[in-house]
Write a protein that holds these residues in place. Structure first.
Motif, PDB file in Angstrom:
ATOM      1  N   ARG A   1       0.674  -1.424   0.093  1.00  0.00           N
ATOM      2  CA  ARG A   1       0.069   0.020   0.288  1.00  0.00           C
ATOM      3  C   ARG A   1       0.931   1.409   0.078  1.00  0.00           C
ATOM      4  NH1 ARG A   1      -2.403   1.263   5.810  1.00  0.00           N
ATOM      5  NH2 ARG A   1      -0.634   0.625   7.157  1.00  0.00           N
ATOM      6  N   TYR A   2       2.075   1.152   0.825  1.00  0.00           N
ATOM      7  CA  TYR A   2       2.686   2.258   0.620  1.00  0.00           C
ATOM      8  C   TYR A   2       3.359   2.336  -0.836  1.00  0.00           C
ATOM      9  CZ  TYR A   2       2.561   2.761   5.774  1.00  0.00           C
ATOM     10  OH  TYR A   2       2.031   2.739   6.868  1.00  0.00           O
ATOM     11  N   ILE A   3       3.739   1.559  -1.475  1.00  0.00           N
ATOM     12  CA  ILE A   3       4.330   1.713  -2.831  1.00  0.00           C
ATOM     13  C   ILE A   3       3.132   2.206  -3.851  1.00  0.00           C
ATOM     14  CG2 ILE A   3       4.921   0.050  -4.800  1.00  0.00           C
ATOM     15  CD1 ILE A   3       6.076  -1.826  -3.002  1.00  0.00           C
ATOM     16  N   LEU A   4       2.151   1.745  -3.314  1.00  0.00           N
ATOM     17  CA  LEU A   4       0.818   2.286  -4.289  1.00  0.00           C
ATOM     18  C   LEU A   4       1.065   3.973  -4.100  1.00  0.00           C
ATOM     19  CD1 LEU A   4      -1.766  -0.360  -3.939  1.00  0.00           C
ATOM     20  CD2 LEU A   4      -0.442   0.110  -5.846  1.00  0.00           C
ATOM     21  N   VAL A   5       0.857   4.197  -2.769  1.00  0.00           N
ATOM     22  CA  VAL A   5       0.850   5.706  -2.514  1.00  0.00           C
ATOM     23  C   VAL A   5       1.960   6.446  -3.148  1.00  0.00           C
ATOM     24  CG1 VAL A   5       0.879   7.392  -0.697  1.00  0.00           C
ATOM     25  CG2 VAL A   5      -0.448   5.409  -0.520  1.00  0.00           C
ATOM     26  N   GLY A   6       3.091   5.811  -3.249  1.00  0.00           N
ATOM     27  CA  GLY A   6       4.273   6.444  -3.746  1.00  0.00           C
ATOM     28  C   GLY A   6       4.287   6.712  -5.311  1.00  0.00           C
ATOM     29  N   VAL A   7       3.481   5.676  -5.784  1.00  0.00           N
ATOM     30  CA  VAL A   7       3.167   5.718  -7.103  1.00  0.00           C
ATOM     31  C   VAL A   7       2.253   6.703  -7.627  1.00  0.00           C
ATOM     32  CG1 VAL A   7       2.297   4.579  -9.356  1.00  0.00           C
ATOM     33  CG2 VAL A   7       3.887   3.297  -7.806  1.00  0.00           C
ATOM     34  N   ALA A   8       1.220   6.869  -6.728  1.00  0.00           N
ATOM     35  CA  ALA A   8       0.485   8.040  -6.955  1.00  0.00           C
ATOM     36  C   ALA A   8       0.861   9.400  -6.717  1.00  0.00           C
ATOM     37  CB  ALA A   8      -0.714   7.943  -6.003  1.00  0.00           C
ATOM     38  N   LEU A   9       1.703   9.466  -5.776  1.00  0.00           N
ATOM     39  CA  LEU A   9       2.569  10.703  -5.506  1.00  0.00           C
ATOM     40  C   LEU A   9       3.469  11.092  -6.800  1.00  0.00           C
ATOM     41  CD1 LEU A   9       3.299  12.983  -3.598  1.00  0.00           C
ATOM     42  CD2 LEU A   9       5.100  11.748  -2.703  1.00  0.00           C
ATOM     43  N   MET A  10       3.985  10.302  -7.441  1.00  0.00           N
ATOM     44  CA  MET A  10       4.980  10.509  -8.529  1.00  0.00           C
ATOM     45  C   MET A  10       3.974  10.947  -9.568  1.00  0.00           C
ATOM     46  SD  MET A  10       7.343   6.992  -8.395  1.00  0.00           S
ATOM     47  CE  MET A  10       7.567   6.813 -10.041  1.00  0.00           C
ATOM     48  N   LEU A  11       2.768  10.183  -9.868  1.00  0.00           N
ATOM     49  CA  LEU A  11       1.958  10.787 -11.093  1.00  0.00           C
ATOM     50  C   LEU A  11       1.508  11.913 -10.550  1.00  0.00           C
ATOM     51  CD1 LEU A  11      -0.115   7.507 -11.365  1.00  0.00           C
ATOM     52  CD2 LEU A  11       1.672   8.216 -13.046  1.00  0.00           C
ATOM     53  N   LEU A  12       1.102  12.393  -9.299  1.00  0.00           N
ATOM     54  CA  LEU A  12       0.869  13.865  -8.895  1.00  0.00           C
ATOM     55  C   LEU A  12       1.844  14.769  -9.280  1.00  0.00           C
ATOM     56  CD1 LEU A  12      -1.454  15.343  -7.528  1.00  0.00           C
ATOM     57  CD2 LEU A  12      -0.117  15.254  -5.553  1.00  0.00           C
ATOM     58  N   MET A  13       3.098  14.713  -9.130  1.00  0.00           N
ATOM     59  CA  MET A  13       3.972  15.555  -9.376  1.00  0.00           C
ATOM     60  C   MET A  13       4.250  15.585 -10.782  1.00  0.00           C
ATOM     61  SD  MET A  13       5.486  16.682  -6.489  1.00  0.00           S
ATOM     62  CE  MET A  13       3.614  16.547  -6.026  1.00  0.00           C
ATOM     63  N   ILE A  14       4.044  14.537 -11.573  1.00  0.00           N
ATOM     64  CA  ILE A  14       4.223  14.667 -12.873  1.00  0.00           C
ATOM     65  C   ILE A  14       2.916  15.603 -13.621  1.00  0.00           C
ATOM     66  CG2 ILE A  14       4.155  13.638 -15.114  1.00  0.00           C
ATOM     67  CD1 ILE A  14       5.224  11.199 -13.820  1.00  0.00           C
ATOM     68  N   PHE A  15       1.866  15.370 -13.319  1.00  0.00           N
ATOM     69  CA  PHE A  15       0.441  15.910 -13.808  1.00  0.00           C
ATOM     70  C   PHE A  15      -0.108  17.211 -13.016  1.00  0.00           C
ATOM     71  CE2 PHE A  15       0.419  11.632 -15.227  1.00  0.00           C
ATOM     72  CZ  PHE A  15       0.572  11.722 -16.715  1.00  0.00           C
ATOM     73  N   ARG A  16       0.322  17.098 -11.546  1.00  0.00           N
ATOM     74  CA  ARG A  16      -0.123  18.521 -10.721  1.00  0.00           C
ATOM     75  C   ARG A  16       0.898  18.768  -9.813  1.00  0.00           C
ATOM     76  NH1 ARG A  16      -4.395  21.542 -10.592  1.00  0.00           N
ATOM     77  NH2 ARG A  16      -4.862  22.765  -8.645  1.00  0.00           N
TER      78      ARG A  16
END
Length: 326
Positions: A297-312
């Protein structure tokens, strides 16, 4: 898989004391990094100072609640001054190195066996929350708030925790819109330009470090009260990184951003854990056990954060104009 209970658990995370503590500590990081440009990687250290500064006087000499709070806040100020004196005249990366090291030093000091009588060593301290709960105005019993049922202790800590968060948001909102706030935002953008206008950049940085640290220490107290115990393992370096995750999710140069980011962070963690555990129990996922799912679940949150940094990159509530200093 019970999707209703999983979703209900995620919604409940919006209002827990732990989420409130993360929101408060992340708001302190917003003062440090978002508004002043101070790269503090030791907010976990401030939280530990607040928790131990509150617990030790209570247990050692039965300090009343206001006295214990005052001691915790004074310890936080002293810690901020100790960190700031040798670093705030230097580049931002020096502060980052010093703060992450200082937070680890605090954690290792309280685990020292020689201080077991005072800090409890690795076992930590417990049974210091009695003075806080003695002020509880709610009668014993269960309180139904929509789909949630809370006892009087849970309701009291939630009311106090979120009231503190609301008051802190108002105070920071007023500060950042005051002349003081305009100066620290100028320091974030170009401290040499601010210095050329006759402003004492060092003093403003120190004030920002102290204010953000005080918020972190208050968060440390709120974080530990529902548990009734303070343990050094809870204040590792990963805690600061989780706080930065909450800050970036919501928007690092906003007042409400850290609050929204903390809510999203804990709701997503709860939701992913519920879905993964449910899938494992139902047999839909057979290549993971619950321990592995807890880390995933922490890995998934990390991936979501990476996507956030890319798109917003400015976060949910942030403004792209505020990213110009990065």
């Amino acid at each position: 898989m019970d999707f209703g209970n999983i979703l209900l658990g995620a919604v409940n995370e919006f209002f827990t004391p732990t989420t409130a503590a993360y929101a408060l500590a992340a708001l302190g990081l917003a003062v440090h990094f978002g508004y002043t440009g101070l790269l503090n990687f030791g907010q976990a250290g401030f939280m530990a100072i607040g928790a131990y500064g509150f617990a030790i006087p209570t247990l050692s000499f039965n300090a009343p609640l206001p006295v214990a709070l005052l001691i915790a806040m004074l310890a936080s100020v002293a810690f901020a001054v100790l960190l700031g004196l040798p670093t705030l005249r230097l580049r931002a990366d020096y502060l980052a190195i010093v703060t992450i090291a200082a937070a680890e030093i605090v954690r290792y000091v309280v685990t020292t066996n020689g201080l077991t009588a005072v800090t409890g060593s690795a076992n930590g301290l417990a049974a210091f929350e009695g003075g806080f709960y003695s002020l509880n105005p709610f009668a014993p019993g269960q309180y139904n708030l929509g789909p949630f049922s809370l006892n009087e202790r849970d309701l009291w800590i939630r009311v106090v925790a979120w009231t503190v968060v609301a008051l802190a948001c108002v105070v920071i909102w007023l500060l950042v819109r005051s002349p003081w706030g305009r100066v620290v935002k100028g320091i974030r953008e170009d401290e040499n330009a601010v210095r050329s206008l006759g402003k004492n950049v060092y003093a403003y940085k120190m004030q920002a470090l102290i204010i953000g640290g005080l918020l972190g220490s208050l968060a440390g107290i709120i974080f530990t009260l529902p548990r009734g115990a303070v343990q050094p393992a809870n204040y590792g370096t990963e805690l600061t990184f989780f706080l930065y995750t909450a800050l970036l999710l919501g928007g690092m140069s906003t007042v409400l951003g850290p609050v929204i980011g903390a809510m999203i962070f804990w709701a997503v963690l709860s939701l992913t854990q519920g879905l993964l555990y449910g899938a494992i129990e139902s047999g839909a996922i057979t290549f993971l056990n619950t321990t592995q799912a807890g880390q995933l679940r922490y890995i998934l949150v990390g991936v979501a954060l990476m996507l956030l940094m890319i798109f917003r990159p400015q976060g949910v509530l942030g403004n792209k104009k505020e990213l110009s200093f990065a």
